[in-house]
Design an enzyme around this catalytic site. Structure first.
Site, mmCIF file in Angstrom:
data_model
loop_
_atom_site.group_PDB
_atom_site.id
_atom_site.type_symbol
_atom_site.label_atom_id
_atom_site.label_comp_id
_atom_site.label_asym_id
_atom_site.label_seq_id
_atom_site.Cartn_x
_atom_site.Cartn_y
_atom_site.Cartn_z
ATOM 1 N N ASP A 1 80.866 23.695 28.793
ATOM 2 C CA ASP A 1 80.164 22.697 29.622
ATOM 3 C C ASP A 1 78.925 23.195 30.387
ATOM 4 O OD1 ASP A 1 82.762 21.905 29.092
ATOM 5 O OD2 ASP A 1 83.281 21.473 31.165
ATOM 6 N N GLU B 1 87.798 14.293 32.445
ATOM 7 C CA GLU B 1 87.123 15.535 32.848
ATOM 8 C C GLU B 1 85.667 15.231 33.220
ATOM 9 O OE1 GLU B 1 89.405 18.940 30.305
ATOM 10 O OE2 GLU B 1 87.821 17.956 29.197
HETATM 11 C C1 FRU Z 1 85.649 20.333 29.810
HETATM 12 C C2 FRU Z 1 86.553 21.345 30.490
HETATM 13 C C3 FRU Z 1 86.569 21.095 31.989
HETATM 14 C C4 FRU Z 1 86.937 22.434 32.531
HETATM 15 C C5 FRU Z 1 86.230 23.373 31.585
HETATM 16 C C6 FRU Z 1 86.957 24.660 31.329
HETATM 17 O O1 FRU Z 1 85.163 20.742 28.584
HETATM 18 O O2 FRU Z 1 87.857 21.264 29.941
HETATM 19 O O3 FRU Z 1 87.433 20.061 32.385
HETATM 20 O O4 FRU Z 1 86.517 22.612 33.856
HETATM 21 O O5 FRU Z 1 86.073 22.671 30.371
HETATM 22 O O6 FRU Z 1 86.169 25.550 30.594
#
Ligand code: FRU
Length: 486
Positions: free
Chosen positions: A21, A200
């Site tokens: 992300d 998320e």
């Molecule tokens: C989204 C996610 C978020 C989390 C991160 C962990 O892709 O699952 O919810 O903070 O990636 O790397």
């Protein structure tokens, strides 16, 4: 074959190893900051750090050292950053500075469960070095094992910070005046939109409708994690509604679902904070992958790119207000040699672009619908493979078909055809297509529909063809531009 042929030329990629992300998107003192979920020691997801890069134009990026590393509270999961202009935190001795608000992810010592709590770090030197706040974590709620990805913004009308984060399959909203002490405001999402996986990376921001600043609505982005039973994997939905500083109210019927992108590879995207008012753009970037196969994509030494940065706008379409996405204008300067064709009748057998063999390019086209049952382009062509970007008038549908796009075997759900409805305007359909080594992004119409897909063509698959099936389509105009490295 060296798989660096898949390294994009004009999309952001990490120098090496795994990225997911985008995090901490903030503009400060002439620089756009891009932090990102980063595993510096491996090619698959692992202990999360925040990688860091800065740019003056969102196109050319300077890589900086890792900004945040795991600590006694756990890994550093996703989150946001803001400029604390008036030193509400007291971190900056009365000056302005950067504050990152992120999720600490660890194992709850009292149970078998994971624990997710929100924490702060701050920088007094334009993001070059970071200090974790000694009072971390600042926000926890043991009701939710999934309690993460805080996005923070200043809400002028109520003079307070707002934090929105994912809590199970809902989002929760909190208030603060100093970024350290948070009070619960409201929860949104029960029975609203899609619930096919954990929620998320939410975002929440206000936009004018049809460019009219006196008519605004709020947009909430919510990414939805991968559930094995859905072929789509992870994807992002959005809501349009009202926000009064405490509660978000969805304009749609609760069961309505709007997807941000009809492709498979645009996830966990959020928008930049603190872009100056005179610019006024809301700029978004997403992670160009999908949890279904993100750990398996066939690149070597680095893994994953971000999408193109896009502006987000709201526009009326009938009685709906929809999100419009456009690649940022700054990308135009990367365009090189342009080839223009006008008023060409395309029919089965037409040879138009067959002399071109490019891996990073942009196509801007307008077709007039005639008798063809389908028309468009074939990309990355060879005898045995092609990626098709086309339009089917009977279904009023733009699609990307990557079923035979080259290297598709790394996951059973990777090959496929991804379509979205786009109505012709005055009998015409416009496509703005950006291809960059291992990706295609199709902006249809004025940007009311987007398909973002990864592609892994085999070496030698670089032909381009304009095609029509069972009849003709008129190519009103086509501009093919080679796109240079950033
Ligand atoms: C989204 C996610 C978020 C989390 C991160 C962990 O892709 O699952 O919810 O903070 O990636 O790397």
């Amino acid at each position: 074959m060296t798989t660096d042929v898949y390294r994009p030329k004009f999309h952001f990629t990490p120098l090496s190893n795994w990225m997911n992300d985008p995090n901490g998107l903030v503009y400060f003192e002439g620089e756009y900051h891009l932090f990102y979920q980063y595993h510096p020691y491996g090619m698959t997801w692992g202990p999360m750090h925040w990688g860091h890069a800065v740019s003056k134009d969102l196109v050319s990026w300077e890589h900086l050292p890792i900004a945040l590393e795991p600590d006694e509270h756990g890994q550093i999961f996703s989150g946001s950053a803001v400029v604390d202009w008036h030193d509400t935190t007291g971190f900056f001795g009365g000056k302005a500075g950067l504050v990152a608000i992120f999720t600490h992810h660890d194992q709850d010592p009292g149970s078998e469960r994971v624990r997710e709590r929100q924490s702060l770090a701050y920088s007094e030197d334009s993001g070059r070095t970071w200090t974790k706040y000694s009072g971390n974590p600042v926000l926890a709620d043991s009701r939710f094992p999934d309690f993460r990805d805080p996005k923070v913004f200043w809400h002028g009308p109520t003079s307070q910070w707002i934090l929105i984060l994912a809590s199970g399959q809902t989002v929760s909203i909190y208030h603060s005046t100093n970024l350290k002490d948070w009070s619960f405001a409201s929860q949104f999402g029960e029975g609203e939109g899609a619930h096919i996986g954990v929620w998320e990376c939410p975002d929440l921001f206000e936009l004018p409708v049809d460019g009219d600043p006196s008519r605004t609505k709020w947009v909430m982005l919510v990414s939805i994690g991968n559930s094995p039973e859905y072929v789509e994997g992870s994807r992002t939905q959005y809501f349009v509604g009202q926000f009064d500083g405490t509660t978000f109210k969805n304009d749609d019927e609760p069961e309505a679902v709007r997807w941000l992108d009809a492709g498979r590879d645009n996830y966990a995207g959020v928008s930049w904070s603190d872009i100056p008012g005179q610019d006024g753009r809301r700029i978004y970037i997403g992670w160009m992958s999908n949890w279904k196969y993100a750990n398996l994509t066939p690149t070597e030494g680095w893994r994953s790119a971000m999408t193109l940065p896009r502006t987000l706008e709201l526009a009326s379409r009938g009685d709906q207000t929809i999100l419009i996405q456009k690649p940022i204008a700054e990308l135009q300067r990367l365009k090189e040699d342009g080839y223009v064709f006008e008023n060409v009748e395309v029919e089965p057998g037409t040879q138009l672009l067959s002399t071109f063999a490019l891996s990073s390019f942009q196509l801007e086209v307008e077709f007039e619908l005639q008798t063809a049952s389908e028309f468009g382009f074939k990309l990355h062509m060879s005898e045995s493979s092609e990626t098709v970007v086309g339009y089917v008038p009977a279904k009023q549908e733009v699609f990307v078909d990557r079923s035979r796009s080259g290297n598709t075997g790394f996951h059973a759900d990777f090959p496929g055809r991804h379509a979205v409805q786009v109505l012709p305007q005055h009998g015409r359909i416009k496509l703005n297509v950006w291809v960059d080594a291992c990706s295609v992004e199709v902006f249809a119409g004025e940007g009311e529909a987007v398909i973002t897909d990864l592609l892994f063509p085999q070496e030698g698959q670089s032909g381009i063809e304009v095609y029509a099936v069972q009849g003709t389509a008129k190519l009103v105009s086509l501009r093919l531009s080679q796109v240079a490295s950033k």
